[in-house]
Motif scaffolding. Structure first.
Motif, short mmCIF file in Angstrom:
data_model
loop_
_atom_site.label_atom_id
_atom_site.label_comp_id
_atom_site.label_asym_id
_atom_site.label_seq_id
_atom_site.Cartn_x
_atom_site.Cartn_y
_atom_site.Cartn_z
N ARG A 1 0.84 -1.03 0.14
CA ARG A 1 -0.07 0.06 0.00
C ARG A 1 0.91 1.24 0.20
O ARG A 1 0.56 2.41 -0.52
CB ARG A 1 -0.99 0.12 1.23
CG ARG A 1 -2.10 -1.04 1.03
CD ARG A 1 -2.82 -1.40 2.25
NE ARG A 1 -3.71 -0.10 2.63
CZ ARG A 1 -4.74 0.54 2.22
NH1 ARG A 1 -5.32 -0.37 1.22
NH2 ARG A 1 -5.37 1.25 2.74
N SER A 2 1.99 1.18 0.82
CA SER A 2 2.88 2.29 0.66
C SER A 2 3.54 2.56 -0.74
O SER A 2 3.73 3.86 -0.86
CB SER A 2 3.88 2.33 1.72
OG SER A 2 3.17 2.11 3.03
N PHE B 1 0.23 3.32 -3.65
CA PHE B 1 -0.46 4.44 -3.62
C PHE B 1 0.26 5.81 -4.00
O PHE B 1 1.36 5.83 -3.17
CB PHE B 1 -1.31 4.63 -2.52
CG PHE B 1 -2.50 3.52 -2.25
CD1 PHE B 1 -3.55 3.38 -3.64
CD2 PHE B 1 -2.79 2.89 -1.11
CE1 PHE B 1 -4.43 2.65 -3.26
CE2 PHE B 1 -3.93 2.17 -1.15
CZ PHE B 1 -4.75 1.89 -2.28
N ASP C 1 0.84 10.15 -3.25
CA ASP C 1 0.77 10.77 -1.93
C ASP C 1 -0.99 11.17 -1.87
O ASP C 1 -1.29 11.36 -0.68
CB ASP C 1 1.72 12.20 -2.11
CG ASP C 1 3.25 11.79 -2.07
OD1 ASP C 1 3.48 10.50 -1.48
OD2 ASP C 1 4.12 12.51 -2.50
N MET D 1 -3.00 8.86 -0.60
CA MET D 1 -2.53 8.39 0.95
C MET D 1 -3.09 9.30 1.93
O MET D 1 -3.58 9.18 3.08
CB MET D 1 -1.27 8.10 1.14
CG MET D 1 -0.77 6.76 0.54
SD MET D 1 1.02 6.24 1.23
CE MET D 1 1.76 6.53 -0.43
N ARG D 2 -2.96 10.58 1.65
CA ARG D 2 -3.48 11.77 2.37
C ARG D 2 -5.11 11.64 2.97
O ARG D 2 -5.62 11.54 3.96
CB ARG D 2 -3.38 13.19 1.77
CG ARG D 2 -1.85 13.77 1.72
CD ARG D 2 -1.91 14.87 0.86
NE ARG D 2 -0.84 15.20 0.56
CZ ARG D 2 -0.42 15.58 -0.84
NH1 ARG D 2 -1.46 15.65 -1.51
NH2 ARG D 2 0.88 15.71 -1.01
N ARG D 3 -5.71 11.15 1.59
CA ARG D 3 -7.21 11.16 1.85
C ARG D 3 -7.53 9.97 2.46
O ARG D 3 -8.48 9.78 3.30
CB ARG D 3 -7.73 11.29 0.44
CG ARG D 3 -7.70 12.51 -0.20
CD ARG D 3 -8.91 12.81 -1.09
NE ARG D 3 -8.36 13.93 -2.26
CZ ARG D 3 -9.06 14.41 -3.08
NH1 ARG D 3 -10.56 13.82 -3.43
NH2 ARG D 3 -8.57 15.30 -4.01
N ILE D 4 -6.81 8.77 2.25
CA ILE D 4 -7.23 7.58 3.08
C ILE D 4 -6.77 7.81 4.62
O ILE D 4 -7.58 7.51 5.34
CB ILE D 4 -6.53 6.54 2.59
CG1 ILE D 4 -6.71 6.15 1.31
CG2 ILE D 4 -6.29 5.23 3.47
CD1 ILE D 4 -5.76 4.98 0.80
N VAL D 5 -5.71 8.46 5.02
CA VAL D 5 -5.62 8.82 6.34
C VAL D 5 -6.53 9.76 6.96
O VAL D 5 -6.88 9.60 8.24
CB VAL D 5 -4.14 9.29 6.56
CG1 VAL D 5 -3.86 9.59 7.94
CG2 VAL D 5 -3.16 8.14 5.92
N ALA D 6 -6.91 10.95 6.08
CA ALA D 6 -7.82 11.89 6.71
C ALA D 6 -9.16 11.08 6.89
O ALA D 6 -9.87 11.14 7.86
CB ALA D 6 -8.12 12.82 5.95
N THR E 1 -9.83 7.68 7.37
CA THR E 1 -9.75 6.77 8.56
C THR E 1 -9.71 7.71 9.96
O THR E 1 -10.35 7.13 10.66
CB THR E 1 -8.10 6.25 8.61
OG1 THR E 1 -8.14 5.54 7.18
CG2 THR E 1 -8.00 4.96 9.58
#
Lengths: 92, 465
Positions: free
Chosen positions: B339-340, B343, B345, B348-353, B355
């Motif tokens: 996944r790292s 995907f 940047d 990843m930002r949106r997935i973390v936000a 989550t």
């Protein structure tokens, strides 16, 4: 901003980055959370979101013939063993 | 008939009177791509399989079985599945993935005998407003190749604008059809949510996503919309969720929000917008001011709900079953490594936000609050659309920006501030080019649910001077 909780969200998202990349991601997510902080100023006292839900699920029946796409799908598996996806050990 | 300038309807006429064939039109499409796409980069793949599509179309025409789209070259965004073809959503994560089936919209196009020319570039997983966040690189604007095409359906908009195809499919989650249409000078429709099947569309925000047409004219956009809409009983993701608006009280009354200044629109765009409204008044429309203060909060609502849904939808990409895979020491490290590295940047930002806003302790303050605010926005827009037949506003705050000009993610999000409302409310919305000198600027119309015909009528009146 809740530093540890953002780090935890990065962890829960299953990302593993170098320290510098992790820090940059952390900073960007902080920016997004600041951007959406305005949400608290919206008056929602007269709206009830839960009342407006509509069930749109179809009947729970299988609509694809068994095995219809088996080879096309399994054929793309990064690791395969016979008719299974192969992964590393799940239980230790 | 000059191919680059011909509409789908012109091509239909030429096919019917025998002055061209589907095979010839496909050759023309490939010629334009060969001549122009090196500097624009709208297409990420030109399909060999289009030859077979064209042969089938020519047979349909000979046998008098032609439909409006038979033989018409169409480009498809790289997040719509075409059986036997690679589909990647412009992500390394789906490197080499071949779709085992056709999306419902593709099935519909095949039934009509359309020719699927190739797949077009986009922002990775449709997250972005410039088509710079793509594993394939940037798609440039055909009107100025130092500028972006908009996004996320930038490739589809550029393919139409450069004359490679008269029609293309895009998807719109927060403006991803209308914003690139505005930047590239094409017509773009975001249909009513639920009116077009999402089966075979790689999901981003499932309560927001809808597939729609890009075209050079309103009539052509209507043609493609008619072809793709409607339910698919087998794999249903269509739903008639909204009651049609009651008979519109005031037909031909255009409502203009009174807070466009506060939302933020450039002076040049406001001037073009006011001139377009003036021209519509001369055609018999009445302009009315409407108050929609909640419009200004669209960014906050959207950038909670959409990342939340994206984080859930993109959890499936773990490298175990298809696409990109990276080896690790154990199962969990394989997930993380895959996944790292797979995907980009922005994804990843949106997935973390997403989550984060869904996690215990923050769910009520962010996600539930945003859902309530979304409902408040739907009510406000529905109320406004009881008084006027359509709402109008510029599609974008300004023209296409130079490549690299929006490095800060929040600056990029601000590009969508006039388009998010239609996705949050589910209302149909259309962008059509205004008559301007220099770079294109779009005017956007929003109508009541299932009133796409009203949007096409307004667009025709903008296009015909």
């Amino acid at each position: 901003m809740e530093q540890d909780d953002i780090s935890r969200a990065i962890h829960l998202s299953l990302f593993e980055k170098s320290d510098a990349e992790q820090k940059a991601l952390h900073t960007d997510v902080e920016k997004i959370l600041s951007f959406v902080a305005d949400i608290q100023s919206i008056d929602t006292s007269t709206t009830a979101e839960t009342a407006a839900k509509t069930n749109i699920f179809r009947d729970d029946v299988v609509t694809v013939p068994p095995g219809a796409f088996r080879e096309q799908i399994l054929g793309q598996a990064p690791n395969r063993f016979k008719d299974w996806f192969l992964s590393k050990k799940i239980l230790s | 008939m000059k191919y680059e300038e011909a509409t789908a309807q012109d091509m239909r006429q030429a096919l019917e009177d025998g002055s061209t064939t589907a095979t010839d039109l496909l050759k023309e499409a490939r010629r334009v791509i060969r001549e122009k796409d090196d500097s624009i980069h709208a297409f990420v793949e030109v399909f060999d399989s289009a030859d077979e599509d064209a042969r089938l179309a020519d047979t349909m025409i000979q046998e008098k079985r032609a439909t409006p789209l038979t033989g018409i070259p169409i480009a498809v965004k790289d997040n719509i599945c075409v059986k036997g073809r690679t589909v990647t959503a412009a992500s390394k994560m789906l490197e080499g993935f071949v779709s085992p089936y056709d999306a419902t919209v593709i099935t519909r196009l095949r039934e009509q005998g359309a020719v699927i020319v190739g797949r077009t570039n986009m922002d990775e997983f449709a997250m972005g407003s410039s088509t710079e966040h793509s594993v394939y690189g940037t798609t440039f604007n055909p009107h100025d190749t130092t500028r972006v095409s908009g996004g996320s359906s930038g490739g589809s908009a550029a393919a139409v604008a450069m004359g490679a195809v008269p029609l293309a499919l895009g998807s719109d989650t927060g403006g991803s059809i209308r914003q690139p249409a505005s930047f590239c000078g094409t017509v773009g429709l975001k249909p009513t949510y639920g009116s077009v099947s999402r089966h075979g569309l790689i999901a981003l925000g499932s309560s927001l996503d809808v597939i729609g047409p890009l075209a050079r004219t309103a009539d052509d956009a209507a043609l493609l919309y008619q072809a793709i809409k409607g339910e698919n009983k087998k794999y249903d993701s269509t739903a008639d969720l909204f009651e049609d608006a009651a008979t519109v009280k005031n037909s031909r009354v255009i409502g203009v929000p009174d807070n466009l200044d506060a939302v933020g629109v450039s002076q040049e765009t406001m001037d073009a917008f006011n001139a377009a409204l003036q021209a519509l008044q001369e055609k018999g429309y009445t302009i009315a001011s409407v108050s929609l203060p909640i419009m200004e909060h669209a960014g906050a609502i959207y950038y909670i709900i959409q990342p939340a849904e994206a984080s859930s939808n993109l959890a499936r990409f773990d490298g175990m079953r298809y696409g990109f895979h990276k080896d690790g020491d154990d199962l969990w490290s394989e997930y993380r490594e895959t996944r790292s590295a797979g995907f980009g940047d922005e994804v990843m930002r949106r997935i973390v936000a997403g989550t984060y806003v869904l996690s215990a302790g923050y769910y009520d303050a962010y996600y539930r609050k945003a859902m309530d605010a979304r409902r408040a926005m739907q009510t406000a827009f529905s109320n406004a659309l009881e008084e006027v037949s359509v709402l109008a506003m510029p599609t974008t705050p300004d023209t296409a920006f130079p490549e690299g000009a929006r490095q800060d993610p929040i600056a990029m999000y601000a590009e969508d501030r006039l388009t998010l409302q239609a996705n949050l409310t589910g209302l149909p919305a259309l962008s059509v080019p205004m008559h301007t000198d220099g770079l294109p600027r779009g005017i956007q119309f929003i109508s009541g649910y299932n009133r796409e015909e009203t949007l096409f009528a307004c667009a025709r009146d903008v296009q015909q001077r």
